[in-house]
Motif scaffolding. Structure first.
Motif, short mmCIF file in Angstrom:
data_model
loop_
_atom_site.label_atom_id
_atom_site.label_comp_id
_atom_site.label_asym_id
_atom_site.label_seq_id
_atom_site.Cartn_x
_atom_site.Cartn_y
_atom_site.Cartn_z
N ILE A 120 0.84 -1.21 0.00
CA ILE A 120 0.00 0.00 0.00
C ILE A 120 0.87 1.25 0.00
CG2 ILE A 120 -1.65 1.34 1.37
CD1 ILE A 120 -2.68 -1.36 2.45
N LEU A 121 1.96 1.21 0.76
CA LEU A 121 2.82 2.40 0.91
C LEU A 121 3.92 2.47 -0.14
CD1 LEU A 121 3.12 2.13 4.76
CD2 LEU A 121 2.05 4.04 3.58
N GLU A 122 3.96 1.45 -1.00
CA GLU A 122 4.98 1.38 -2.05
C GLU A 122 6.40 1.44 -1.48
OE1 GLU A 122 3.96 4.17 -5.13
OE2 GLU A 122 1.95 3.33 -5.31
N ARG A 141 6.94 7.11 5.56
CA ARG A 141 6.05 6.02 5.14
C ARG A 141 6.22 4.79 6.02
NH1 ARG A 141 6.83 6.09 -1.17
NH2 ARG A 141 7.49 8.23 -0.88
N VAL A 142 7.46 4.52 6.42
CA VAL A 142 7.69 3.37 7.32
C VAL A 142 6.96 3.62 8.65
CG1 VAL A 142 9.42 1.99 8.55
CG2 VAL A 142 9.93 2.87 6.25
N ARG A 146 4.14 1.22 10.34
CA ARG A 146 4.09 0.65 11.69
C ARG A 146 2.68 0.74 12.28
NH1 ARG A 146 9.16 3.00 15.02
NH2 ARG A 146 7.92 4.87 14.75
N CYS A 147 1.98 1.82 11.91
CA CYS A 147 0.60 1.98 12.41
C CYS A 147 -0.37 1.10 11.63
CB CYS A 147 0.17 3.43 12.28
SG CYS A 147 1.06 4.47 13.39
N ARG A 169 6.26 17.57 1.78
CA ARG A 169 5.03 17.69 2.58
C ARG A 169 3.81 17.59 1.70
NH1 ARG A 169 5.53 21.29 7.71
NH2 ARG A 169 3.29 21.18 7.59
N VAL A 170 3.86 18.29 0.56
CA VAL A 170 2.71 18.31 -0.35
C VAL A 170 2.46 16.89 -0.87
CG1 VAL A 170 1.83 19.20 -2.54
CG2 VAL A 170 3.07 20.71 -0.98
N GLN A 171 3.55 16.21 -1.23
CA GLN A 171 3.41 14.86 -1.76
C GLN A 171 2.87 13.90 -0.70
OE1 GLN A 171 7.18 13.38 -3.19
NE2 GLN A 171 6.38 11.28 -3.23
N MET A 172 3.43 13.99 0.52
CA MET A 172 2.98 13.08 1.59
C MET A 172 1.55 13.38 2.02
SD MET A 172 5.28 10.85 2.13
CE MET A 172 4.58 10.10 3.59
#
Ligand SMILES: Nc1ncnc2c1ncn2[C@@H]1O[C@H](COP(=O)(O)OP(=O)(O)OP(=O)(O)O)[C@@H](O)[C@H]1O
Ligand SMILES: [Mg+2]
Length: 362
Positions: A120-122, A141-142, A146-147, A169-172
């Motif tokens: 999911i997080l690639e 992303r890691v 974990r969550c 920030r914009v991308q995340m």
């Protein structure tokens, strides 16, 4: 998945009350942002939901059950912090698996969950790397991984992006929103960044000094700010505030003795003779004709941003400073006078003493 209910929640540290009674019903699957300046109580409120702070008064419920006395581990929530400290000596896989391992989950189930989250997080290709071999965004992303592997009922985020540079920030931000839409897990996200709040939240709680000044959708909050504080906090450049006096019949407002605005399609009856604060967003001024424009602004300075232009000037004898955002590239000379109109629907009025919004009447 879960709904969360805050019922008149208070927090006192020693003798100081920092949260003064907040209520909000958060729906299952909803993305709620808690927004406000530094020190207004955002983290404290989130930590009370997480179980990391005691609740002085009031109730926090998850799925209808009061959880005030439950330990964090028993609330089925997962929290991402600003300092998401990964274990440096462990691989990405082990970092993500650690929480499940100490819960003694079977190995095969841990593997499935970590691999699912990584997909999911690639970040599948990074599972064998150590954190120092990752970029800031990948580490973030890691931390979210974990969550996710815990498959919690609720995600709690406390400024998770503030260590990243502006572009990341914009991308995340986009990735967090997409992730939440995929997983549909109820999420509560703390930030002091109004753009993050506007773009991420289904609704936001705008906090002012331990109070919930307004709870609403991003558009509600932008279009009908409940208080002067909210009006000034949301929007960039910030809303202009002008002091004004309402005419006896409520159909006009007088600014600075020498300027009068006639309100279209409504007025402020019941406020005749009162001193009020009028708010106008920089983007809501429109250029008008010299002869019949509402306002005449003496231009001081212009900033051309490419997509639009910011113009700074002053009004009337009192030289009240006003900022405009005009929707394209205007080349103005200094010492020009701009003739401006403001559609009445874009005027905001606030009580001078309480800061509360005053609605125009039809
Ligand atoms: N453990 C504590 N003991 C005493 N006062 C505290 C404690 N934690 C927080 N406070 C106070 O409570 C208020 C709210 O703090 P909180 O950390 O919730 O703010 P915040 O909105 O998250 O701010 P920031 O954006 O800076 O993180 C502040 O005035 C803070 O000094
Ligand atoms: Mg905080």
């Amino acid at each position: 998945m879960a709904d969360v209910s805050l019922d008149n929640v208070f927090k006192t540290f020693g003798k100081t009350e920092v949260i003064h009674g907040i209520s909000c019903d958060i729906q299952d699957g909803e993305f709620i942002v808690i927004l406000g300046p530094s020190g207004c109580g955002k983290s404290t409120l989130l930590r009370m939901i997480a179980g990391l702070e005691t609740i002085t008064k009031g109730d926090v419920s998850i799925d209808g059950t009061v959880v005030n006395r439950l330990e964090p581990a028993d609330r089925d929530v997962a929290m991402v912090f600003q300092n998401y400290a990964l274990y440096p000596h462990m691989t990405v896989f082990k970092n993500m698996a650690y929480g499940l391992k100490i819960r003694k989950m079977p190995k095969a189930e841990i593997k499935r969950r970590v691999e699912d989250a990584a997909r999911i997080l690639e970040i599948t290709e990074f599972l064998d790397r150590k954190p120092k071999q990752l970029s800031g965004g990948q580490r973030q992303r890691v931390a979210m991984g974990r969550c996710i592997v815990r498959e919690p009922k609720i995600f709690l985020f406390d400024e998770p992006l503030s260590n990243l540079d502006a572009k990341l920030r914009v991308q995340m931000r986009l990735e967090i929103r997409k992730l939440q839409e995929t997983l549909k897990i109820t999420s509560i996200y703390v930030t002091h960044d109004q753009v993050e709040a506007m773009t991420l939240g289904d609704r936001m709680i705008v906090m002012d000094n331990g109070y919930a000044a307004q709870i609403g959708t991003p558009l509600d909050v932008y279009e009908r700010p409940a208080t002067r504080f909210v009006a000034g906090f949301i929007g960039s450049p910030a809303m202009n505030f002008l002091t004004a006096v309402v005419s006896a019949d409520g159909r006009q407002v007088h600014l600075h003795r020498d300027i009068s605005l006639t309100l279209q399609n409504g007025g402020l009856p019941g406020h005749g003779g009162q001193k009020i604060i009028m708010g106008v967003r920089p983007e809501h001024f429109v250029l008008g004709q010299a002869a019949d424009a509402m306002l005449h602004l003496d231009l001081d300075h212009v900033e051309i941003l490419g997509s639009d232009t910011l113009a700074y000037g002053h009004l009337g004898q009192d030289k009240t400073q006003v900022t405009l955002r005009l929707p394209s590239v205007y080349h103005f000379k200094k010492n020009t006078v701009l003739h401006l109109d403001i559609p009445s629907k874009n005027l905001h009025f606030f009580n001078t003493d309480t800061g509360q919004r005053i609605e125009m009447q039809a």
